[in-house]
Design a protein around this motif. Structure first.
Motif, PDB file in Angstrom:
ATOM      1  N   LEU A  61       0.845  -1.188   0.000  1.00  0.00           N
ATOM      2  CA  LEU A  61       0.000   0.000   0.000  1.00  0.00           C
ATOM      3  C   LEU A  61       0.883   1.241   0.000  1.00  0.00           C
ATOM      4  N   TYR A  62       0.383   2.330  -0.571  1.00  0.00           N
ATOM      5  CA  TYR A  62       1.053   3.612  -0.434  1.00  0.00           C
ATOM      6  C   TYR A  62      -0.028   4.667  -0.241  1.00  0.00           C
ATOM      7  N   PHE A  63       0.361   5.913  -0.090  1.00  0.00           N
ATOM      8  CA  PHE A  63      -0.629   6.954   0.153  1.00  0.00           C
ATOM      9  C   PHE A  63      -0.276   8.179  -0.669  1.00  0.00           C
ATOM     10  N   GLU A  64      -1.239   9.052  -0.820  1.00  0.00           N
ATOM     11  CA  GLU A  64      -1.046  10.290  -1.563  1.00  0.00           C
ATOM     12  C   GLU A  64      -1.154  11.470  -0.615  1.00  0.00           C
ATOM     13  N   GLY A  65      -0.264  12.460  -0.803  1.00  0.00           N
ATOM     14  CA  GLY A  65      -0.316  13.661   0.014  1.00  0.00           C
ATOM     15  C   GLY A  65       0.628  13.599   1.204  1.00  0.00           C
ATOM     16  N   ALA A  66       0.427  14.507   2.151  1.00  0.00           N
ATOM     17  CA  ALA A  66       1.287  14.606   3.334  1.00  0.00           C
ATOM     18  C   ALA A  66       1.008  13.463   4.295  1.00  0.00           C
ATOM     19  N   GLU A  67       2.065  12.904   4.860  1.00  0.00           N
ATOM     20  CA  GLU A  67       1.917  11.748   5.737  1.00  0.00           C
ATOM     21  C   GLU A  67       1.107  12.075   6.992  1.00  0.00           C
ATOM     22  N   ALA A  68       1.267  13.272   7.507  1.00  0.00           N
ATOM     23  CA  ALA A  68       0.550  13.654   8.730  1.00  0.00           C
ATOM     24  C   ALA A  68      -0.956  13.709   8.518  1.00  0.00           C
ATOM     25  N   ASP A  69      -1.386  13.812   7.261  1.00  0.00           N
ATOM     26  CA  ASP A  69      -2.808  13.980   6.955  1.00  0.00           C
ATOM     27  C   ASP A  69      -3.457  12.694   6.438  1.00  0.00           C
ATOM     28  N   ILE A  70      -2.828  11.539   6.646  1.00  0.00           N
ATOM     29  CA  ILE A  70      -3.361  10.287   6.107  1.00  0.00           C
ATOM     30  C   ILE A  70      -4.759   9.999   6.649  1.00  0.00           C
ATOM     31  N   THR A  71      -5.639   9.638   5.738  1.00  0.00           N
ATOM     32  CA  THR A  71      -6.945   9.081   6.074  1.00  0.00           C
ATOM     33  C   THR A  71      -7.118   7.844   5.201  1.00  0.00           C
ATOM     34  N   LEU A  72      -8.073   7.010   5.523  1.00  0.00           N
ATOM     35  CA  LEU A  72      -8.194   5.745   4.809  1.00  0.00           C
ATOM     36  C   LEU A  72      -8.397   5.941   3.313  1.00  0.00           C
ATOM     37  N   ASP A  73      -9.115   6.976   2.912  1.00  0.00           N
ATOM     38  CA  ASP A  73      -9.383   7.184   1.490  1.00  0.00           C
ATOM     39  C   ASP A  73      -8.140   7.607   0.711  1.00  0.00           C
ATOM     40  N   LYS A  74      -7.067   8.015   1.418  1.00  0.00           N
ATOM     41  CA  LYS A  74      -5.825   8.404   0.735  1.00  0.00           C
ATOM     42  C   LYS A  74      -4.862   7.233   0.565  1.00  0.00           C
ATOM     43  N   ILE A  75      -5.195   6.094   1.147  1.00  0.00           N
ATOM     44  CA  ILE A  75      -4.343   4.914   1.028  1.00  0.00           C
ATOM     45  C   ILE A  75      -4.740   4.140  -0.228  1.00  0.00           C
ATOM     46  N   LYS A  76      -3.750   3.812  -1.049  1.00  0.00           N
ATOM     47  CA  LYS A  76      -3.987   3.155  -2.333  1.00  0.00           C
ATOM     48  C   LYS A  76      -3.206   1.848  -2.417  1.00  0.00           C
ATOM     49  N   VAL A  77      -3.639   0.985  -3.312  1.00  0.00           N
ATOM     50  CA  VAL A  77      -2.899  -0.250  -3.590  1.00  0.00           C
ATOM     51  C   VAL A  77      -1.733   0.076  -4.508  1.00  0.00           C
ATOM     52  N   TYR A  78      -0.534  -0.355  -4.124  1.00  0.00           N
ATOM     53  CA  TYR A  78       0.658  -0.142  -4.945  1.00  0.00           C
ATOM     54  C   TYR A  78       0.599  -1.047  -6.168  1.00  0.00           C
ATOM     55  N   GLN A  79       0.807  -0.436  -7.356  1.00  0.00           N
ATOM     56  CA  GLN A  79       0.789  -1.211  -8.586  1.00  0.00           C
ATOM     57  C   GLN A  79       2.040  -1.012  -9.433  1.00  0.00           C
ATOM     58  N   ASP A  80       2.650   0.155  -9.382  1.00  0.00           N
ATOM     59  CA  ASP A  80       3.812   0.431 -10.209  1.00  0.00           C
ATOM     60  C   ASP A  80       4.755   1.336  -9.429  1.00  0.00           C
ATOM     61  N   TRP A  81       5.964   1.524  -9.955  1.00  0.00           N
ATOM     62  CA  TRP A  81       6.992   2.309  -9.272  1.00  0.00           C
ATOM     63  C   TRP A  81       6.463   3.675  -8.859  1.00  0.00           C
ATOM     64  N   SER A  82       6.591   3.999  -7.574  1.00  0.00           N
ATOM     65  CA  SER A  82       6.058   5.252  -7.043  1.00  0.00           C
ATOM     66  C   SER A  82       7.156   6.209  -6.597  1.00  0.00           C
ATOM     67  N   GLY A  83       8.426   5.824  -6.798  1.00  0.00           N
ATOM     68  CA  GLY A  83       9.543   6.673  -6.397  1.00  0.00           C
ATOM     69  C   GLY A  83      10.008   7.596  -7.504  1.00  0.00           C
ATOM     70  N   PRO A  84      11.139   8.287  -7.306  1.00  0.00           N
ATOM     71  CA  PRO A  84      11.635   9.238  -8.304  1.00  0.00           C
ATOM     72  C   PRO A  84      12.130   8.532  -9.571  1.00  0.00           C
ATOM     73  N   THR A  85      12.126   9.251 -10.665  1.00  0.00           N
ATOM     74  CA  THR A  85      12.582   8.688 -11.941  1.00  0.00           C
ATOM     75  C   THR A  85      13.770   9.446 -12.522  1.00  0.00           C
ATOM     76  N   GLU A  86      14.091  10.610 -11.961  1.00  0.00           N
ATOM     77  CA  GLU A  86      15.232  11.394 -12.424  1.00  0.00           C
ATOM     78  C   GLU A  86      16.015  11.894 -11.220  1.00  0.00           C
ATOM     79  N   SER A  87      17.348  11.877 -11.342  1.00  0.00           N
ATOM     80  CA  SER A  87      18.190  12.352 -10.243  1.00  0.00           C
ATOM     81  C   SER A  87      19.486  12.902 -10.816  1.00  0.00           C
ATOM     82  N   VAL A  88      20.529  12.931 -10.005  1.00  0.00           N
ATOM     83  CA  VAL A  88      21.851  13.386 -10.424  1.00  0.00           C
ATOM     84  C   VAL A  88      22.840  12.242 -10.242  1.00  0.00           C
TER      85      VAL A  88
END
Length: 399
Positions: A61-88
């Motif tokens: 599972l992962y969530f959308e938005g600020a962690e301090a504001d988590i509610t059940l409706d913000k929790i989603k099923v993880y399906q694909d890469w949710s981390g960064p795709t560009e860096s240095v």
């Protein structure tokens, strides 16, 4: 035994969750045992909690938005890469100091993993023990300042307790990246943050109690409020529990890390809770693995195998206890991902680039109960998602 979960199965869980995608707004529950009796069970909220827990036990599972504001409706099923795709590209020859909250805790595991990653990049890395106290943190910061590293990573060390040390390093253009360190009180801030998803994991503890009880859980939070990130986790968890109209928060019993590591103290605290609440006590939720073994020992001595104990951070000893049936459940954000994210933040800062916002790091979490907890406590996190390969490919592709 851990499993690898295909996208098809996860889509099934995602579809199931979509049916229960109601919005949630609730006030925090009372800390007092004398609070009003619970209202009628909210079947829709209980079902939503149950579907999330099922999905998190069979996948992530992962969530959308600020962690301090988590509610059940913000929790989603993880399906694909949710981390960064560009860096240095990580700068060559860097020198890293890593200050962990205390050797012998999950902080050390994160710190050692970050040191291992740094070494693989050709960096030098040293892990320093914060000893679990403000004085120990300050000594470790003084050592780091004397070492003059390229950057410093801290693990579970509150900003408000090390403001002077952070400022001293920043004067020397040494950036500081905090893992699991929520800011508090307007202190001098870290240059970047990485969440270990402790608030998210704690929310999943409360969600598990709601789901398992059918919406009637009677809960004690046996909690450490000495760290801002754990206070944030507590408040979010209380809010989620309060959304369960048939549940009851009996008490928030405060304890320190020092108390948690004292077996006699923890058994005495647990015994006092049993005596105070009797058969009303159904769930004990804790902020980390330290002290859980002593809680379980006190429950066994009292003949109370009906009280269900939960913790988080997916430490090996705790997962083995879950597999053995002594501990009810544990919760873990994908271990090692936070260490890679911290190294990535160091690389960005060392290259003069802005740090990645914490909300964009995308670290998912999973649920462990008797059905999937490994008997030896060892989890192959890469079987859930190969985060190491993702970061290494991203760094290799950077110019």
């Amino acid at each position: 035994m851990t499993q690898t979960f295909g996208a098809g199965r996860l889509r099934i869980f995602a579809a199931a969750l979509g049916v229960a995608g109601l919005l949630f707004t609730a006030a925090c529950g009372s800390d007092d045992a004398g609070s009003d009796a619970p209202a009628e069970v909210n079947d829709a909220y209980t079902q939503q909690a149950a579907e999330l827990i099922e999905a998190g036990t069979n996948g992530m599972l992962y969530f959308e938005g600020a962690e301090a504001d988590i509610t059940l409706d913000k929790i989603k099923v993880y399906q694909d890469w949710s981390g960064p795709t560009e860096s240095v590209k990580p700068p060559a020859g860097s020198k890293l100091n890593i200050i962990v909250c205390r050797i012998g805790t999950s902080c050390e595991e994160v710190g050692k993993k970050a040191a291992e990653i740094a070494t693989s990049l050709g960096w030098s890395a040293e892990v320093l023990d914060g000893q679990g106290t403000p004085e120990g943190f300050q000594r470790a910061f003084a050592t780091a300042a004397a070492n003059k590293p390229t950057a410093v990573i801290t693990v579970a060390i509150p900003e408000n307790q090390v403001a002077d040390g952070v400022a001293e390093l920043q004067k020397s253009n040494i950036p500081v990246v905090g893992v699991s360190a929520v800011a508090e009180g307007g202190a001098v801030g870290y240059d970047a943050h990485v969440s270990s998803r402790e608030t998210f994991q704690a929310v999943l503890e409360a969600t598990k109690a709601v789901a398992d009880s059918g919406g009637t859980a009677k809960v004690v939070f046996l909690w450490d409020v000495g760290y801002p990130h754990l206070v944030e986790a507590l408040e979010a968890s209380k809010r989620v529990l309060a959304g369960c109209t048939g549940c009851e928060l009996l008490e928030v019993r405060e304890r320190t890390l020092t108390q948690a590591t004292d077996p006699v103290e923890m058994q005495n605290i647990t015994t006092s809770l049993i005596q105070k609440y009797g058969d009303d006590l159904e769930y004990i939720l804790t902020p980390y693995g330290n002290g859980v073994e002593s809680i379980i020992a006190a429950l066994k001595a009292a003949g109370r195998d009906d009280i269900k104990v939960m913790s988080k951070n997916a430490e090996a000893e705790r997962l083995a206890s879950v597999a053995a049936g002594d501990q009810f459940a544990d919760f873990g954000a994908i271990r090692g991902w936070n260490a890679y994210a911290a190294i990535d933040q160091v690389g960005r800062l060392a290259a003069g680039q802005p740090a990645l916002p914490d909300a964009e790091q995308g670290i998912p979490a999973t649920v462990f109960d008797a059905s999937n907890a490994p008997a030896d406590g060892t989890v192959d996190w890469s079987s859930y998602v190969n985060y190491a390969e993702r970061y290494e490919q991203m760094w290799a592709a950077a110019q």
